[in-house]
Write an enzyme that holds these catalytic residues in place. Structure first.
Site, PDB file in Angstrom:
ATOM      1  N   ASP A  84     -41.771 -25.719 -66.251  1.00  0.00           N
ATOM      2  CA  ASP A  84     -40.766 -24.859 -66.876  1.00  0.00           C
ATOM      3  C   ASP A  84     -41.260 -24.174 -68.148  1.00  0.00           C
ATOM      4  O   ASP A  84     -40.535 -23.375 -68.744  1.00  0.00           O
ATOM      5  CB  ASP A  84     -39.450 -25.621 -67.126  1.00  0.00           C
ATOM      6  CG  ASP A  84     -39.645 -26.998 -67.719  1.00  0.00           C
ATOM      7  OD1 ASP A  84     -40.789 -27.367 -68.037  1.00  0.00           O
ATOM      8  OD2 ASP A  84     -38.634 -27.724 -67.875  1.00  0.00           O
ATOM      9  N   ASP A  88     -44.252 -30.748 -69.649  1.00  0.00           N
ATOM     10  CA  ASP A  88     -42.970 -30.083 -69.387  1.00  0.00           C
ATOM     11  C   ASP A  88     -42.601 -29.273 -70.636  1.00  0.00           C
ATOM     12  O   ASP A  88     -42.996 -29.605 -71.753  1.00  0.00           O
ATOM     13  CB  ASP A  88     -41.906 -31.153 -69.098  1.00  0.00           C
ATOM     14  CG  ASP A  88     -40.558 -30.571 -68.693  1.00  0.00           C
ATOM     15  OD1 ASP A  88     -40.288 -30.514 -67.485  1.00  0.00           O
ATOM     16  OD2 ASP A  88     -39.779 -30.174 -69.596  1.00  0.00           O
ATOM     17  N   HIS A 134     -36.511 -37.519 -69.559  1.00  0.00           N
ATOM     18  CA  HIS A 134     -35.486 -37.598 -70.611  1.00  0.00           C
ATOM     19  C   HIS A 134     -34.753 -38.940 -70.652  1.00  0.00           C
ATOM     20  O   HIS A 134     -33.866 -39.133 -71.478  1.00  0.00           O
ATOM     21  CB  HIS A 134     -34.468 -36.467 -70.444  1.00  0.00           C
ATOM     22  CG  HIS A 134     -35.052 -35.101 -70.667  1.00  0.00           C
ATOM     23  ND1 HIS A 134     -35.709 -34.763 -71.835  1.00  0.00           N
ATOM     24  CD2 HIS A 134     -35.118 -33.990 -69.874  1.00  0.00           C
ATOM     25  CE1 HIS A 134     -36.134 -33.510 -71.749  1.00  0.00           C
ATOM     26  NE2 HIS A 134     -35.799 -33.017 -70.574  1.00  0.00           N
ATOM     27  N   HIS A 167     -39.901 -29.153 -72.147  1.00  0.00           N
ATOM     28  CA  HIS A 167     -39.029 -29.914 -73.048  1.00  0.00           C
ATOM     29  C   HIS A 167     -39.715 -31.207 -73.479  1.00  0.00           C
ATOM     30  O   HIS A 167     -40.495 -31.778 -72.729  1.00  0.00           O
ATOM     31  CB  HIS A 167     -37.713 -30.253 -72.338  1.00  0.00           C
ATOM     32  CG  HIS A 167     -36.991 -29.056 -71.811  1.00  0.00           C
ATOM     33  ND1 HIS A 167     -37.086 -28.647 -70.501  1.00  0.00           N
ATOM     34  CD2 HIS A 167     -36.190 -28.160 -72.435  1.00  0.00           C
ATOM     35  CE1 HIS A 167     -36.354 -27.555 -70.327  1.00  0.00           C
ATOM     36  NE2 HIS A 167     -35.806 -27.224 -71.482  1.00  0.00           N
TER      37      HIS A 167
HETATM   38  C1  SP5 Z   1     -36.465 -32.195 -66.692  1.00  0.00           C
HETATM   39  C2  SP5 Z   1     -36.007 -31.044 -67.510  1.00  0.00           C
HETATM   40  O1  SP5 Z   1     -36.688 -30.019 -67.571  1.00  0.00           O
HETATM   41  N1  SP5 Z   1     -34.840 -31.156 -68.110  1.00  0.00           N
HETATM   42  C3  SP5 Z   1     -34.395 -30.087 -68.922  1.00  0.00           C
HETATM   43  C4  SP5 Z   1     -32.986 -30.230 -69.228  1.00  0.00           C
HETATM   44  C5  SP5 Z   1     -32.603 -29.223 -70.264  1.00  0.00           C
HETATM   45  N2  SP5 Z   1     -31.526 -28.448 -69.792  1.00  0.00           N
HETATM   46  C6  SP5 Z   1     -30.938 -27.666 -70.836  1.00  0.00           C
HETATM   47  C7  SP5 Z   1     -29.900 -26.825 -70.224  1.00  0.00           C
HETATM   48  C8  SP5 Z   1     -29.370 -25.857 -71.191  1.00  0.00           C
HETATM   49  C9  SP5 Z   1     -28.417 -24.963 -70.505  1.00  0.00           C
HETATM   50  N3  SP5 Z   1     -29.045 -24.071 -69.592  1.00  0.00           N
HETATM   51  C10 SP5 Z   1     -28.625 -22.744 -69.793  1.00  0.00           C
HETATM   52  C11 SP5 Z   1     -29.027 -21.895 -68.660  1.00  0.00           C
HETATM   53  C12 SP5 Z   1     -29.538 -20.585 -69.163  1.00  0.00           C
HETATM   54  N4  SP5 Z   1     -30.346 -19.969 -68.174  1.00  0.00           N
HETATM   55 ZN    ZN Z   2     -38.113 -29.404 -68.849  1.00  0.00          ZN
END
Ligand code: SP5
Ligand code: ZN
Length: 374
Positions: free
Chosen positions: A310, A220, A184, A222
């Site tokens: 993920d 990944d 990111h 994302h």
């Molecule tokens: C490297 C990577 O996978 N980064 C991903 C970052 C995205 N994180 C988003 C977080 C959003 C909030 N998480 C809520 C938790 C619900 N289980």
């Molecule tokens: Zn990710």
């Protein structure tokens, strides 16, 4: 000939023949929290991730190789040196300002961001106060810096560079157990639980070592907005990603759409395949095939794989539903493309992380099938 493991294990078993590059420093970053939508949630990108991965890969018999220290040459070519310097110093400045001790601010978190709408025609200044400056380099509130963060961030870069060296030196595959992850991070801004872009640094190192055309394949869950941004105007490094559709409400929200195809000399060298929430093995592997075909057509000399696990069905951070068999099959298809450096990105379910990465690397190595191959 490779004699492979049988279902019963034991006789005839050979180890996973892919070097796993490891740095103890990667354990030193403890994010503690993620401020998400104004609330402080427990961090998801925790040191236990790295231990789970190391243990699973060693148990599969993979050789664990220590990361070698590298100087900053490639790092400072890929990233704005001001970002690197900021990350190296920000915790010391935050502490010196009394923020942890006097105010209970135990991690660096920005609160003002110099967006284009804020600045208008004004020049982008560097605020002297560290709490104001934090938002100059960090674009979200989820990516915290603490006392051990810099050691881990820099250790992850050395880990990626060591794996790239192994592949440049003739290994077909190498796996970098990078933590914190990196995809990111743009040239000059960090976020998304990432601080420096390990995969981009590895890709540039492969270029510098003589690979004419490099492909970065990002699986990944994302979109790797940082890696995309770093190479967006370059023809020599192709970037392709399959990820949950940012338009369906998922991080990174502002990038990862299908019409982002690269620009200038890089026009056509960027490919995004956003997937609907709920996509499982069939849809995910079909999208992977599109990217693999494009990598073959481009005749890439070396491949960097941003390996996030993920997208797995049990992961708490994404709505994709890929199984362990899906990851193993992805590994097989990726492994057929040529020499590859695997860089660890996301994956947050501590119980399944290890098996998912082992399955992927195992698939890539062509190891662990039930027959004997010649
Ligand atoms: C490297 C990577 O996978 N980064 C991903 C970052 C995205 N994180 C988003 C977080 C959003 C909030 N998480 C809520 C938790 C619900 N289980
Ligand atoms: Zn990710």
């Amino acid at each position: 000939m490779i004699v492979t493991a049988t279902a019963a294990g034991g006789e005839g078993r050979v180890s996973l023949p892919v070097p796993v590059v490891w740095s103890e420093d990667c354990l030193r970053h403890e994010p503690a929290w993620e401020v998400w939508l104004g609330v402080r949630d427990p961090g998801t990108e925790v040191p236990a991730r790295a231990l789970a991965l190391r243990d699973a890969l060693s148990a599969a018999g993979a050789p664990v190789v220590p990361a070698r220290e590298h100087d900053d040459t490639v790092l400072r070519a890929v990233h704005d040196p001001a970002l690197v310097d900021h990350l190296a110093q920000v915790w010391a400045e935050w502490s010196a300002a009394g923020l942890p001790g006097e105010y209970g601010r135990d991690r660096v978190v920005p609160y003002v961001f110099p967006t284009p709408g804020l600045l208008g025609a004004l020049p982008l200044r560097t605020p002297p106060a560290v709490h104001g400056r934090a938002g100059l380099f960090c674009y979200d509130t989820m990516t915290l810096v603490g006392p051990g963060s810099w050691a881990a961030i820099r250790g992850a870069v050395d880990t990626a560079l060591t794996a790239a060296d192994l592949v440049s030196g003739g290994e077909r595959l190498a796996y970098a157990l990078c933590r914190p992850p990196g995809h990111h991070v743009t040239r000059s801004a960090y976020g998304g639980s990432c601080y420096l872009n390990n995969a981009a640094v590895a890709a540039q190192a492969l270029r510098d070592a003589g690979a004419g055309r490099v492909a970065v394949l990002d699986i990944d869950a994302h979109h790797g907005n940082g890696t995309q941004a770093i190479f967006y105007e370059r023809a020599d490094v192709w970037y392709g990603s399959l990820h949950v559709d940012p338009g369906a409400g998922w991080f990174p929200h502002y990038a990862g759409y299908a019409d982002e195809r690269g620009s200038g000399p890089g026009a056509g060298a960027n490919r995004n395949l956003p997937l609907a929430p709920g996509t499982g093995d069939d849809g995910w592997l079909a999208a992977l095939d599109v990217l693999c075909d494009e990598i073959r057509e481009r005749d890439a000399d070396a491949l960097v794989v941003s390996l996030g696990v993920d997208a797995a069905v049990g992961d708490p951070e994404s709505p994709l539903r890929v199984t362990e068999d899906g990851y193993r099959e992805a590994g097989r298809r990726i492994g057929s493309l040529g020499p590859a450096v695997f860089i660890q990105e996301g994956g947050y379910d501590l119980a399944s992380l290890g098996p998912l990465v082992v399955a992927t690397i195992d698939g890539a190595a062509g190891w662990g099938t039930t027959t004997t191959r010649g």
